[in-house]
Design a protein around this motif. Structure first.
Motif, short mmCIF file in Angstrom:
data_model
loop_
_atom_site.label_atom_id
_atom_site.label_comp_id
_atom_site.label_asym_id
_atom_site.label_seq_id
_atom_site.Cartn_x
_atom_site.Cartn_y
_atom_site.Cartn_z
N SER A 1 38.94 38.94 43.75
CA SER A 1 39.33 39.40 45.08
C SER A 1 38.21 39.27 46.11
CB SER A 1 39.78 40.87 45.02
OG SER A 1 38.71 41.70 44.57
N ALA B 1 28.47 36.19 37.28
CA ALA B 1 28.53 35.22 38.39
C ALA B 1 27.33 35.37 39.31
CB ALA B 1 29.84 35.41 39.17
N LEU C 1 35.74 39.90 41.03
CA LEU C 1 35.41 38.51 41.35
C LEU C 1 36.62 37.75 41.88
CD1 LEU C 1 33.09 37.76 38.32
CD2 LEU C 1 32.43 37.65 40.73
N PRO D 1 34.98 37.52 48.34
CA PRO D 1 34.65 36.21 48.93
C PRO D 1 33.78 35.40 47.97
CG PRO D 1 34.15 38.03 50.44
CD PRO D 1 34.45 38.65 49.12
N GLU D 2 33.59 34.13 48.30
CA GLU D 2 32.80 33.28 47.43
C GLU D 2 31.37 33.80 47.27
OE1 GLU D 2 31.92 30.44 44.74
OE2 GLU D 2 33.90 30.96 45.54
N ARG D 3 30.79 34.31 48.35
CA ARG D 3 29.46 34.92 48.30
C ARG D 3 29.55 36.31 48.91
NH1 ARG D 3 24.52 33.53 46.22
NH2 ARG D 3 23.42 33.43 48.20
N GLN E 1 25.54 33.28 40.82
CA GLN E 1 25.53 32.37 41.95
C GLN E 1 26.35 32.89 43.13
OE1 GLN E 1 27.22 32.01 39.19
NE2 GLN E 1 29.33 31.46 39.74
N ARG E 2 27.22 33.86 42.88
CA ARG E 2 28.06 34.40 43.96
C ARG E 2 27.47 35.65 44.62
NH1 ARG E 2 34.21 34.84 42.24
NH2 ARG E 2 34.27 35.51 44.43
#
Length: 213
Positions: A35, A59, A33, A37-39, A61-62
């Protein structure tokens, strides 16, 4: 393990492969998480699939999409066997453990995939193998995580896997009615290695249909 997919999907996504072997699934999930990207779309096979479910739990939401192969959502049912395996690896039986694992993971007639897996396991090294073995004891029950998830999901399952039977994949598919499920006859524990071309084709169709490309 994912060479064919990295080459065959790069026009749709930006593939990156990580090999994580921290002491616990939680620690490896945190590394990923930190390293990523956000999604992102997350794929994982066997151990990697269990780690993918841990990331989803931590996570959700990611995670834009999830691709799981031949992984077990429940806690490990045989902890004593895991401890014995880790002990053998560290006591110098790395090659013997690899040979035994390969015989159970990949059908005998697929000598090419067996040879590739043995090479990869040796290159990864004994300590990495042992740490991953240890980490499976920290695996949590992620059936509720999958049942609650609504992210686009692809399930590809080798039908003759001796470690995680086809029925596990079918059970996940029943818990995730929105998921796309494909089973591969004659394939064992590592679909992207054993059936590289068909896995890439299935993934391409899924990425497009799910609006993830």
């Amino acid at each position: 393990m994912y060479a064919a997919q990295v080459d065959g999907l790069r026009d749709l996504v930006s593939p990156a492969v990580q090999v994580l072997d921290r002491e616990t699934f939680t620690e490896s999930a945190n590394v990923l998480l930190a390293s990523a990207p956000e999604r992102f779309i997350l794929a994982g096979t066997a151990y990697g699939g269990c780690l993918a479910m841990e990331v989803l739990a931590r996570a959700p939401q990611r995670v834009a999409g999830l691709w799981l192969m031949n992984c077990q959502p429940g806690a490990h049912p045989y902890p004593d066997r895991v401890r014995a395996t880790s002990r053998r690896i560290r006591q110098g039986e790395h090659d013997a453990v690899i040979a035994e694992f390969t015989r159970d993971a990949i059908p005998e007639e697929d000598g090419v995939s067996r040879a590739m897996f043995v090479t990869m396991a040796r290159d990864a090294g004994a300590e990495s193998f042992a740490r991953q073995s240890d980490a499976t004891l920290t695996r949590a029950d992620r059936w509720p995580t999958l049942a609650a998830s609504t992210v686009p999901t692809l399930l590809i399952w080798g039908e003759v896997d001796r470690f995680v039977p086809l029925e596990v994949g079918r059970r996940i598919a029943r818990r995730m009615p929105h998921a796309r499920f494909a089973s591969l006859p004659g394939c064992g524990h590592f679909p992207t290695l054993e059936r590289a071309a068909i896995c890439t084709e299935i993934a391409r169709d899924w990425l497009r249909d799910a609006g993830l490309s």
